[in-house]
Design a protein around this motif. Sequence first.
Motif, PDB file in Angstrom:
ATOM      1  N   ALA A  15       0.824  -1.206   0.000  1.00 48.93           N
ATOM      2  CA  ALA A  15       0.000   0.000   0.000  1.00 48.93           C
ATOM      3  C   ALA A  15       0.858   1.256   0.000  1.00 48.93           C
ATOM      4  N   GLN A 160      -8.313  -6.677   5.767  1.00 46.33           N
ATOM      5  CA  GLN A 160      -8.577  -6.038   4.479  1.00 46.33           C
ATOM      6  C   GLN A 160     -10.039  -6.238   4.134  1.00 46.33           C
ATOM      7  N   GLU A 553      -8.287  -3.969  -1.852  1.00 43.34           N
ATOM      8  CA  GLU A 553      -7.108  -3.122  -2.052  1.00 43.34           C
ATOM      9  C   GLU A 553      -6.048  -3.836  -2.887  1.00 43.34           C
ATOM     10  N   ARG A 556      -7.189  -3.410  -6.441  1.00 35.98           N
ATOM     11  CA  ARG A 556      -6.960  -2.040  -6.920  1.00 35.98           C
ATOM     12  C   ARG A 556      -5.483  -1.813  -7.247  1.00 35.98           C
TER      13      ARG A 556
END
Length: 576
Positions: A15, A160, A553, A556
């Motif tokens: 991230a 998550q 995530e 993405r």
Amino acid sequence: MSILSCMKRDFAHHARLAVAALVLLAGCGSSDGDDPPSFLERMLAEQFVPETSHLVTLPTYRTDDPQSEARVVEGLASTRDYLVGVADAFNRGQRTLKLEPFEWRRAGPTQTQWVFGFRLGNGPKRIAILAHLDTVPPGNADWRPFEPRIETRDHRGAPQSFLVGRGAVDDKGPAVLGFIVMRALANLYDGTNALDGLTIELIFDTSEETDFSTAYYFEEVGPPDFGIVFDAAWTVRAEKGIERPVFTLPRGAAPGSGLFVEAFDSAPGATNQIPDTVTARILGDDDAALDQLAANVAGLYQQYGFDDPQYRRAPLEVSRDAKAVVLTTRVVGAQHGSVPEQNRAQGANPVVSLSNFLAHLVDDGTLVPNNVGRMLQFMAWGWGTTVFGEKHPDLLERHDEVFALGNGTTYALTRVTTSPQDVALRIDIRYALGHHGTAWDGKTEGLLSGSSVFPDAFGKLVDRFQQDRPGQAIAVTSTNAAAPDVRDPQSPLFQRINVAYERAVGTPMPLAAIGGGTDAKGLVNLVAAGPLFSLAFGPPVNYHGLGEGAPIEDLRLSARILYQIMLGEIANKAGK
């Protein structure tokens, strides 16, 4: 460090690096002044979950039901119409570069060969993003497979958010991400000549889980010059071969006395999916004996010593109807047929657990031998609870420099069915190089020529069983669904993908040799890559399983990598 270890990086690290990647992208301006990363990020934040959720509500799976094909075509047509509607709305804001829908169909021997998608540009050079919109069957409907929802799950060391529903990760979620990346590219290059001489295709397969329509499409129109099959994990450098044998025995007459296994049936589903449940019916001519078995069988099951003391047995349920004792085992853990070792390590295959136990009851005389029981004895004798062919290594075990020890040929016993005529066992085999009839020369890329050695190996296996356990001969037929496909990770194509991966993530791209079959198999211009960063297909992702979920995530971040790959290919087209 192993490939799997390399892929299990801390999500928080990813991230942080993703944020850094956005800074790297910020220098690219679009024609209308909207910063392309801002457009991409807005689409990922606002469109990924609702668009994928809508697709999840549309059932697109095939079964053996005669009405199945009509239903799946209806679901896929609704999917196409929805995506075309979204594209039309997007196009109204574009000036020169619009998403152009296309569709290709051809009658096939069992189902319509069908792909559809969108194109940008109209040049002779073609680059592509590929995904599939069909899914495996939902299995147990208790998990609400067509009701998308957000759940928090622990994944790769941190909580998550997951989008849960059939197809969320395989492969409707990645399909939507490809669609988002296409819109981001159209937004970026609208009003420019950057795509002159180039066509970008977003290709949706409608039968990847059953017949791979894309391969037939490419036979007619030719493959693209470059493509990412957005279906697997980062990044696939080899796929195992796929073999599908069927072992059969005539049903035979019922024993005249005693208790016996009258039927043994896995829940309906695809061969590449470990079933949710397996049910066995035990009949007999003595109601008192059936009652006694019903009362004692759960204890016998718990006491039974499997071939490995550490083996995790599947949960067993016992019931009694007017004629039979009914035993049902339920799956635990990973259900993708390409990774039975993951199911065995942290779960339980209901076919394996119940077949081994009932074979033992036939062996010790609790149950009278018949041909259903003989098939269960063959399963226990041939594989037991193992998945790498350890019981007959000379015939069944193989690993090599590409598919290493612990990632060699695997055997997922997934389907057993009893009909009035016979009892049949189907196995999903993903095989290493040593089980192919043509040796790999160490450098050639793509599919190995020829077929597998399994017809000969299985002939020897059933002959060996006949010698060890004389009785009704087992028949076997075997279909080679695909040869192994090996790539060169040092090739220019892989190196270009690695550059894009490092630009988005900040670390070198991991490599994987997998069992799963993708639309990249056999086409060296295509690479299977993403959307996952781990080869762990069990919980919490549950590829092909109950509670399938897409780590939002992670997906993405994969879209950002895919976007970078496409930017690089477009720049490469322009000679930059």
